[in-house]
Design an enzyme around this catalytic site. Structure first.
Site, PDB file in Angstrom:
ATOM      1  N   ASN A 230       0.832  -1.201   0.000  1.00 38.55           N
ATOM      2  CA  ASN A 230       0.000   0.000   0.000  1.00 38.55           C
ATOM      3  C   ASN A 230       0.871   1.258   0.000  1.00 38.55           C
ATOM      4  O   ASN A 230       0.558   2.232  -0.686  1.00 38.55           O
ATOM      5  CB  ASN A 230      -0.922   0.012   1.216  1.00 38.55           C
ATOM      6  N   HIS A 280      -1.545  -7.040   5.930  1.00 40.89           N
ATOM      7  CA  HIS A 280      -2.713  -7.103   6.811  1.00 40.89           C
ATOM      8  C   HIS A 280      -2.363  -7.798   8.125  1.00 40.89           C
ATOM      9  O   HIS A 280      -3.164  -8.532   8.689  1.00 40.89           O
ATOM     10  CB  HIS A 280      -3.893  -7.798   6.129  1.00 40.89           C
ATOM     11  N   TYR A 289      -0.123  -8.790  -2.433  1.00 40.40           N
ATOM     12  CA  TYR A 289       0.491  -7.512  -2.105  1.00 40.40           C
ATOM     13  C   TYR A 289       2.000  -7.524  -2.326  1.00 40.40           C
ATOM     14  O   TYR A 289       2.589  -6.526  -2.729  1.00 40.40           O
ATOM     15  CB  TYR A 289       0.183  -7.136  -0.660  1.00 40.40           C
TER      16      TYR A 289
END
Length: 812
Positions: A230, A280, A289
Site C-alpha cells: 500500500n 494485513h 500484495y
C-alpha cells in the site's frame, strides 16, 4: 486488456523493454527531503524538460516499447483494446451520480456503510475505463489510434467525474483504497497519456483533487494502511501527481516516504529476513500484495533513474534480494502457489498461473538493474517457467498486459538464454508459517496457522469458505499432471472441509467465519520447522477454526516423498474429525484408475468405499503408502459450485468438476487419535507398491502428543518434532524444539534445530551417535561435547523467531 485496475487486479502493467532499470550503489541519504541545491539553480526550462522526460518515460513504462503492432500476440491484444475502448465510448452517458449507467458511484445513503464500498469501487472503475480509452488512443494498431473523438470522450469523462464526485468538496465514502490508490493512479496515468491535450486549468484541477484524497499526510507515518505494498502504491500516486503538476516537492516527499519499505521487518507488514512477506498483519501475501510491491518498486526505480529524484536509499539494493529469497520459491513451473495469495484465490478470471504472469515480467524488469550474474540467472529462471507451463502459458494469456507480453516474448525469443530447470531445495518461512519443497519432477507447498498467522483471510466478500487453508493444507504438483490442479474451477467446486493434507472438524462454519478482515488466528504457538536446504522437518500444533479440535501434525520432506504423521487429535465439537490424505481435481471428465492394495476400483461417479489399506495409487497423480495399514475412505464424485458461492463478485454460472478424495475418519469427538501416510507425488503404481513392501525403509520413532519423529536409514535422515521435552530414538531434547539430523555420505552430519514456539531460553540436545569433531556451529551454541555421543547446548533461541540453528559435525 484489463479494465478494472483495482487492488483485485493485483498487478498493473510493467515497464517498457527498452528501459534499463539500474539501482544505486553508493550509500547516501534515504531520500531527498527537499530539492538538491543543484536543482534549485536550474532554469525553469530545465525543470520543465525534466518533468517532460519523466512523462515520456512513464508513457513507455505504461504502454511498452519494442514490439510490432502487426505481429501476434500484439495485433490481437491491440485490437481487443480498441474494441473495449469503443464499447466504453458508445455506452458512456454522463449523468448525475454516474458516468456509465452500470456504474452508479454516488452513495444515496452515506450514513450506512454497507453498500458504500460498491459505490466507491464504481467511481474507481469509471476512472479505469477512461484510462483504457486513453491507452487505446495512444497505442498503435487499436483502430482508434489518434482518434480525436475518443480523446474528447476521455476528457469529457474526466471533467464529469471531477465535477460530480472526485473533487476537493466531496467527503470520502466506502473503501479508502479507491480514493487514495485506485482513482488517483488511474487519473494520473490518463493525464500523462493525454498531457498535451489537457489545459493547464484541467491538470491543476485534477491534481488538486488528488491532493485532497491523497494528501502528504497519507505517507506521514509508516502505519495502518500506509505500509508495504500500500505504501508503494501511495507513493506512486504522489510521484505521478508531482510529474503531472510539475511539483518537485511532491516527488521528493514520496521518494523519501519509500524508505521504510526497504528494510526487513520483524513484526507486521513487509518482507522478513527469511523471505516471508506479510500484509494485513497476519496474512502471507507474496502472491498478492508482495507482487504488487515488487512490480511497483521496479517501475519507480526505472522511472526515476537518472533524474533529480533517483532512488538512492542504500536499503533499496536489499530489495533485489527478495527475488531469490521470497518470490522465486513460490513460483513453480509458471504458477504462483495459492498459499501466499490470501483472499485472491477466489477471484473469478484469475488463477495461480495468471498471478504469476505479471510477477515474471517484473522479475525481468528488475533484472535490468541487478548485477550481471543475477540478471542472467533470473532470465534463465523465468524462461524455464515460461517454457514449462503447459496449462496456461503466459504468452497466450488474455490477462497479461501488452507491455508485459512484450517483455516476456523478448525473453522467450532470446536464443542466448538457456531455460533453467526447477531447483531441488527445501525452504522454511518461519515468519509466515509456510514451507516449500522442490525436487526435479515435483514441488509442494504447505500452509499453516498459528498465534501469529491467520487461518485465512476474508474481506470484500472474497474467500468466504477458505476456513481450513491454514490447517496443514498441502498443495503439490508433479510432472505431466497437476499444473491445472488448482486452476480449473477448483475453489468453487472443491469441498472446503476436505482440502488436501488438512485435519479438520466437520463442524459447520458460517461463510466468512470470524467476520470480514478479522483474520482469525488460533492460540497455538508451536508452528514451524527446520531444514538443511535439501530435506525438511515441519510441525504444527493445530487448533481448528471456531473449534475445540486440536492436533499435532508433522511433515518430513525427503527426496521422493513427504512423510505425514498426526497425533493427539482431540475434539469435543459433537462433529466428526477427518484427515484428508488427498483431494485431486480431475477436470470435467477425468476417470484415472484408482488402485487400493493393487486392486482397481470402480470409476463410477458417486462410488465410495471404506477398507483397510496399506497403499493406494491414482494414475498420473501419486502414490500413497500407509505404514501398518489404515482404514481408508475413498470417494469419486462430481461437485458443482459457482464463484458467487465463495466471492460476492463472482459469477452465478455453475461449474462441475470431478474429484477423487482419500481420507481417514477419526470419528466424532476423537481423543488422542492419529494417522500416518507417505505421499509420493508422480510415483508409478510399481514404485508405490515397492515402497509399501519395504517395511524397513521408514522407522516411526514416536507419534504422540509429546513427540513425533521418524528415521529413514537409507537417507541418513532423522526428524523429530518435540512438542515437549523428551526422547525419540537416539535423540533427546530438554525443551520443545524441532530437530533434524542428516548424515551425509562424506562422513559429515548436519544437525538443524529451531524453536517454533519461540519460548525456549536454553536447550540441551543429545544424539546417541559417535561424533569425532565439530566442523561449524551456530552462534547460539554455547557448548559441544563429542565422543560416543554428542551433546550440544544452546543459549536463548526464543528471540530467533523460529529460525534454524545449524551444527555440522564429522561422524567418521
Amino acid at each position: 486488456m484489463t479494465t478494472a485496475w483495482s487492488r483485485r487486479a493485483l498487478l498493473a502493467t510493467g515497464g517498457g523493454t527498452a528501459l534499463a532499470l539500474g539501482l544505486p550503489t553508493a550509500a547516501s541519504a534515504s531520500g531527498p527531503a527537499a530539492l538538491p541545491a543543484s536543482a534549485a539553480s536550474t532554469t525553469a526550462a530545465d525543470a520543465a524538460d525534466e518533468f517532460a522526460a519523466l512523462r515520456a518515460k512513464w508513457r513507455d513504462l505504461y504502454l511498452g516499447t519494442g514490439f510490432s503492432p502487426t505481429a501476434e500476440p500484439f495485433k490481437s491484444k491491440l485490437a481487443d483494446l480498441g474494441n473495449q475502448a469503443s464499447g466504453f465510448r458508445s455506452t458512456m452517458a454522463p449523468a448525475r451520480g454516474s458516468l456509465w449507467p452500470d456504474l452508479v458511484y454516488l452513495d444515496p445513503d452515506p450514513d450506512t456503510d454497507t453498500e458504500s464500498f460498491g459505490f466507491s469501487a464504481n467511481m474507481n472503475t469509471g476512472y479505469n475505463r477512461l484510462r483504457t480509452m486513453a491507452e487505446a488512443y495512444s497505442q498503435p494498431g487499436t483502430g482508434l489510434t489518434g482518434d480525436t473523438g475518443l480523446r474528447d470522450a476521455v476528457i469529457t469523462g474526466l471533467d464529469h467525474l471531477h465535477a460530480d464526485v472526485f473533487n476537493e468538496t466531496t467527503a470520502r465514502y466506502g473503501n479508502w483504497w479507491n480514493w487514495q490508490i485506485g482513482a488517483p493512479q488511474a487519473l494520473m496515468d490518463t493525464c500523462v497519456l493525454l498531457h498535451d491535450d489537457l489545459t493547464d486549468a484541467q491538470r491543476a484541477a485534477y491534481c488538486k483533487a488528488v491532493d485532497t484524497f491523497l494528501p502528504d499526510s497519507a505517507v506521514g507515518s509508516y502505519t495502518g494502511t500506509s505500509t508495504g505494498a500500500n505504501r508503494v502504491d501511495l507513493c506512486r500516486g504522489i510521484i505521478l501527481r508531482g510529474i503531472v503538476g510539475a511539483d518537485a516537492a511532491k516527488i521528493a516527499l514520496a521518494v523519501a516516504a519509500l524508505s521504510p519499505v526497504f528494510p526487513y521487518v520483524t513484526t507486521g507488514d513487509g518482507f522478513y529476513p527469511d523471505g516471508s512477506f506479510v500484509q494485513h498483519t497476519s496474512i502471507p501475501y507474496i502472491g498478492g500484495y508482495g507482487a504488487v510491491l515488487n512490480d511497483g518498486l521496479g517501475r519507480l526505480f526505472a522511472l526515476l533513474r537518472g533524474s533529480t529524484w533517483e532512488i538512492t536509499d542504500p536499503g533499496s539494493r536489499q530489495f533485489l534480494d527478495t527475488i531469490d529469497a521470497a518470490i522465486a520459491p513460490f513460483i513453480y513451473d509458471g504458477l504462483m502457489m495459492d498459499n501466499v495469495s490470501g483472499r485472491g484465490i477466489t477471484r473469478v478470471g484469475s488463477s495461480d498461473h495468471t498471478r504469476a504472469h505479471g510477477v515474471m515480467a517484473s522479475i525481468v524488469l528488475l533484472g535490468m538493474g541487478a548485477g550481471p550474474e543475477e540478471n542472467a540467472r533470473w532470465r534463465a529462471m523465468v524462461k524455464g517457467w515460461l517454457k514449462r507451463d503447459y496449462h496456461a502459458p503466459a504468452l497466450k494469456s488474455g490477462s497479461l498486459s501488452l507491455v508485459n507480453t512484450a517483455r516476456l516474448q523478448t525473453l522467450l525469443d532470446d536464443t542466448s538464454v538457456t531455460a533453467s530447470p526447477e531447483p531441488s531445495a527445501h525452504r522454511v518461512f518461519h515468519n509466515m508459517d509456510r514451507a516449500t519443497h522442490r525436487r526435479r519432477g515435483w514441488g509442494a507447498g504447505l500452509s499453516m496457522a498459528s498465534a501469529r498467522i491467520a487461518h485465512y483471510e476474508f474481506g470484500n466478500g472474497e474467500n468466504k469458505r477458505g476456513w481450513h487453508t491454514g490447517s496443514g493444507w498441502l498443495q503439490w504438483w508433479g510432472d505431466g499432471a497437476g499444473l491445472e490442479q488448482y486452476s480449473d474451477a477448483y475453489w468453487p467446486t472443491v469441498d472446503p472441509y476436505r482440502l488436501p493434507g488438512t485435519t479438520v472438524s466437520r463442524k459447520k462454519l458460517a461463510d466468512g467465519q470470524g467476520g470480514a478482515w478479522a483474520n482469525p488466528k488460533p492460540g497455538t504457538k508451536w508452528v514451524g520447522g527446520t531444514g538443511d536446504g535439501e530435506f525438511g522437518t515441519t510441525g504444527q500444533h493445530l487448533q481448528g477454526l471456531a473449534s475445540t479440535m486440536h492436533a499435532r501434525k508433522s511433515w518430513f520432506w525427503l527426496d521422493d516423498c513427504v512423510v505425514c504423521l498426526g497425533s493427539g487429535i482431540t475434539s469435543a465439537d459433537g462433529a466428526g474429525v477427518e484427515t484428508v490424505v488427498d483431494n485431486r481435481c480431475l477436470g470435467t471428465s477425468g476417470t484415472p484408475r484408482l488402485l487400493l492394495d493393487g486392486k482397481a476400483q470402480p470409476t463410477t461417479q458417486g462410488w465410495t468405499t471404506t477398507r483397510t489399506t496399506t497403499w493406494a495409487h491414482l494414475d498420473r497423480h501419486a502414490g500413497y503408502v500407509f505404514p501398518g495399514g489404515t482404514e481408508l475412505h475413498a470417494l469419486r464424485e462430481e461437485r458443482t459450485g459457482a464463484w458467487k458461492d465463495i466471492n460476492d463478485d463472482g459469477t452465478t454460472a455453475p461449474n462441475t468438476r470431478r474429484y477423487v478424495t482419500l481420507w481417514q475418519d477419526h470419528g466424532t469427538d476423537p481423543a488422542d487419535s492419529g494417522y500416518a501416510y507417505i505421499l509420493l507425488p508422480g510415483a508409478s503404481s510399481a514404485r508405490t507398491a515397492a515402497r509399501a513392501a519395504d517395511t524397513g525403509w521408514l522407522q516411526i520413532l514416536a507419534n504422540d502428543a509429546r513427540r513425533t519423529g521418524i528415521r529413514v536409514p537409507s537417507l541418513g535422515f532423522t526428524g523429530v518434532n518435540f512438542w515437549e521435552a523428551g526422547t525419540a530414538g537416539k535423540v533427546t531434547a530438554s525443551a520443545p524444539v524441532c530437530v533434524q539430523i542428516h548424515e551425509k555420505r562424506d562422513g559429515t552430519a548436519t544437525i538443524c534445530v529451531s524453536d517454533p514456539s519461540r519460548t525456549v531460553t536454553g536447550l540441551t540436545l543429545t544424539w546417541q551417535r559417535h561424533v569425532k569433531s565439530v566442523l561449524s556451529k551456530a552462534e547460539t551454541v554455547t557448548g559441544v561435547r563429542t565422543g560416543s555421543s554428542v551433546t550440544v547446548t544452546f543459549g536463548d533461541l526464543s528471540s530467533s523467531r523460529g529460525a534454524t540453528h545449524t551444527v555440522r559435525v564429522r561422524v567418521r
